[in-house]
Motif scaffolding. Structure first.
Motif, PDB file in Angstrom:
ATOM      1  N   THR A  63      18.787  19.305  17.622  1.00  0.00           N
ATOM      2  CA  THR A  63      18.652  18.052  16.871  1.00  0.00           C
ATOM      3  C   THR A  63      19.515  18.156  15.621  1.00  0.00           C
ATOM      4  O   THR A  63      19.031  18.580  14.582  1.00  0.00           O
ATOM      5  N   LEU A  66      18.587  13.828  11.738  1.00  0.00           N
ATOM      6  CA  LEU A  66      17.413  12.972  11.876  1.00  0.00           C
ATOM      7  C   LEU A  66      17.563  11.762  10.948  1.00  0.00           C
ATOM      8  O   LEU A  66      18.149  11.870   9.870  1.00  0.00           O
ATOM      9  N   LEU A 114      11.449  10.188   6.268  1.00  0.00           N
ATOM     10  CA  LEU A 114      11.985  10.480   7.588  1.00  0.00           C
ATOM     11  C   LEU A 114      11.448   9.430   8.562  1.00  0.00           C
ATOM     12  O   LEU A 114      10.260   9.103   8.526  1.00  0.00           O
ATOM     13  N   ARG A 116      12.068   9.647  12.015  1.00  0.00           N
ATOM     14  CA  ARG A 116      11.825  10.254  13.325  1.00  0.00           C
ATOM     15  C   ARG A 116      11.567  11.738  13.100  1.00  0.00           C
ATOM     16  O   ARG A 116      12.259  12.353  12.278  1.00  0.00           O
ATOM     17  N   ALA A 118      10.868  15.871  14.604  1.00  0.00           N
ATOM     18  CA  ALA A 118      11.359  16.772  15.647  1.00  0.00           C
ATOM     19  C   ALA A 118      10.593  18.078  15.562  1.00  0.00           C
ATOM     20  O   ALA A 118      10.192  18.515  14.488  1.00  0.00           O
TER      21      ALA A 118
END
Lengths: 123, 426
Positions: A63, A66, A114, A116, A118
């Motif tokens: 990832t 973000l 944030l 999203r 992870a």
């Protein structure tokens, strides 16, 4: 008397706003179809602000970035400085959506959160 | 080869698939969602900007947040996901539908379902679809791909760009590129008016003084290995005026020139496609011409707001649930709908008599004030709706209450007409 025009960005309707500025710096708004349009027009004249969305780099191969947003509109002149700060960050995982990354940016009481989350990278 | 059974199979885990599947699972049906990507959410995951959800969630969300809410609804309802799985074939076996699914982990799986919801969404039209002349060089990509590069993978696609087409994705990308330090030199639109929402012209172009060149076409893309410049010229009577051609130096060209519903699977299994939407013909319950196969979201017709996708998908799913629980409805003659004056299409293409129905339609014209009329074949007006700022970029919705169609004879047609009342200032 001065006339300004704006397209309202508060919702997808996109009302065409007309703002008349009289000689005493007072504003009269027309063309709005809801009270939020009037507030938007007055803010555009006195203190324009925008919600900023961007991505921040993440310490993870899976990832790499973000997404984030400001939780309230930020004064337009500060956008460049905020983006610079975001791009220089390095976020560690795990991270959850809603987490505050920057609190009260430059005394504006605008936070960066944030959007999203992870998990940590699997090995 | 693995085989699986489900009550409803949903193809696609984007906004439409997630919204639809939650309704099916909540009704107690075994619901499988199949998607090629690693994580559910579809294109919402790369749409990191805000502006989603005002109608549906009554608050302003970013794409990933909107997707997360839908995913949470689907998961808590008990939807099962088959990710990194591609549906290779869809077959109609009458009372059952058969999906041949391929995945790296399981190889080939055959899924049998009582009903299927098509929710595959769209793909972008590209340079090839438009036959843009010039050199075949690197640096020419679609706006959505650039969005993925920037927002998910973290690559900058170039250092200076021209955007062709003024669709919403292109406008959003103009701001995103600018905020990433890429200079956007112009947005070029062939039509005399922008294709995206007004608010996006305001906050993505006007804020950054990016010029919007209307009634302008691309004369060529030039470069050796990488894009070096793009030629543009104003259109005069449908032809580019080459005496006013302009060459703009840039290393990237983004195309934001419309979306194509991904209906290969639908066609393959005999679903008839409407040429004016590139989506399936559907009846009043959003069922396609193949009984038991339903369609919703961008694979049915291109929406401009995800909120409408969710709403349509939930409605579609409720009908699919009824189909599975009660069996196929007895042959019922529905009222055919016709997009007449100034409308390019109306969805659905039929209306069940005495059932309240929401219609979605797209205007062909730009006007400041207009009236929408829904008429019965004999000219009786069933619905009148006043509209402000009608434009092709913005979908129109209209609700026809049950009582207005209950008494219609089954041979009646519903004519949708749009009457402009005041011209728009462009």
């Amino acid at each position: 008397m001065k006339k300004h025009t704006r397209i309202c960005i508060v919702c997808p309707a996109g009302c065409h706003l007309e703002i008349l500025e009289d000689d005493h710096g007072e504003f009269t708004v027309s063309g709005n179809t809801c009270p939020r349009g009037k507030t938007y027009a007055l803010n555009e004249m006195r203190d324009p602000r925008r919600v900023v969305t961007a991505v921040v780099p993440v310490n993870s191969g899976k990832t790499p970035y973000l997404p984030v947003k400001t939780d309230a509109p930020l004064p337009v002149p500060l956008i460049g400085r905020l983006l610079k700060k975001l791009y220089s960050m390095r976020l560690a995982l795990p991270a959850k959506a809603g987490m505050v990354l920057i609190r009260d940016f430059e005394g504006t009481s605008v936070n960066v959160v944030l959007t999203r989350g992870a998990e940590e990278q699997e090995r | 080869m693995k085989t699986e059974n489900a009550d409803i199979a949903v193809i696609g885990a984007g906004a439409a698939g997630l919204s639809a599947s939650a309704v099916c699972a909540r009704a107690g049906l075994r619901t499988l969602v199949i998607d090629r990507e690693e994580t559910p959410g579809g294109v919402l995951l790369q749409c990191i900007h805000n502006g989603f959800g005002l109608h549906y969630f009554h608050e302003e969300l970013t794409g990933p947040e909107y997707a997360e809410r839908l995913l949470e609804k689907a998961r808590s309802a008990g939807v099962e996901f088959r990710m990194e799985s591609a549906v290779m074939k869809l077959c109609d076996l009458g009372n059952e539908k058969e999906l041949t699914v391929y995945s790296g982990a399981d190889g080939v799986t055959v899924i049998r379902a009582k009903a299927v919801i098509l929710a595959m969404g769209c793909r972008e039209r590209s340079r090839g679809n438009l036959a843009i002349p010039g050199d075949r060089v690197a640096g020419v990509i679609t706006a959505g791909l650039a969005q993925r590069f920037l927002n998910i993978d973290g690559f900058l696609p170039g250092s200076s760009a021209v955007i062709v087409g003024s669709g919403d994705i292109g406008l959003i990308m103009a701001r995103r590129l600018t905020w990433c330090g890429i200079q956007v030199k112009a947005v070029v639109e062939i039509l005399p008016y922008p294709s995206g929402l007004s608010r996006n012209i305001a906050q993505c172009l006007d804020d950054f003084h990016i010029p919007l060149r209307l009634s302008t076409t691309v004369t060529g893309i030039h470069g050796r290995d990488r894009v070096e410049s793009i030629g543009i010229a104003p259109l005069v009577n449908g032809e580019p005026d080459l005496s006013r051609e302009e060459i703009i130096p840039c290393d990237t060209v983004l195309f934001s020139v419309g979306l194509i519903p991904e209906n290969e699977l639908s066609r393959q299994c005999g679903v008839e496609i409407n040429p004016s939407t590139n989506g399936a013909y559907v009846d009043g319950s959003l069922m396609t011409g193949v009984p038991g196969i339903f369609a919703c979201g961008n694979v049915l017709h291109v929406h401009d707001l995800v909120d409408f996708v969710s709403e349509e998908a939930e409605n579609c799913a409720a009908n699919a649930v009824g189909y599975v629980k009660n069996g196929p409805p007895t042959m019922e003659k529905q009222l055919r709908t016709i997009a007449a004056d100034n409308l390019s299409y109306v969805v659905p293409n039929a209306c069940r008599r005495g059932v309240p129905t929401r219609f979605y339609m797209r205007p062909k014209v730009l006007c400041r004030r207009a009236e929408l009329l829904v008429k019965k074949g004999d000219g009786t007006v069933l619905l009148r709706k006043k509209l402000q700022y009608v434009k092709p970029a913005e979908m129109i919705t209209a609700d026809l209450p049950a009582e207005s169609t209950a008494g219609c004879p089954d041979t009646a047609e519903l004519r949708f007409e749009l009457r402009p009342e005041e011209e728009a200032k462009v």
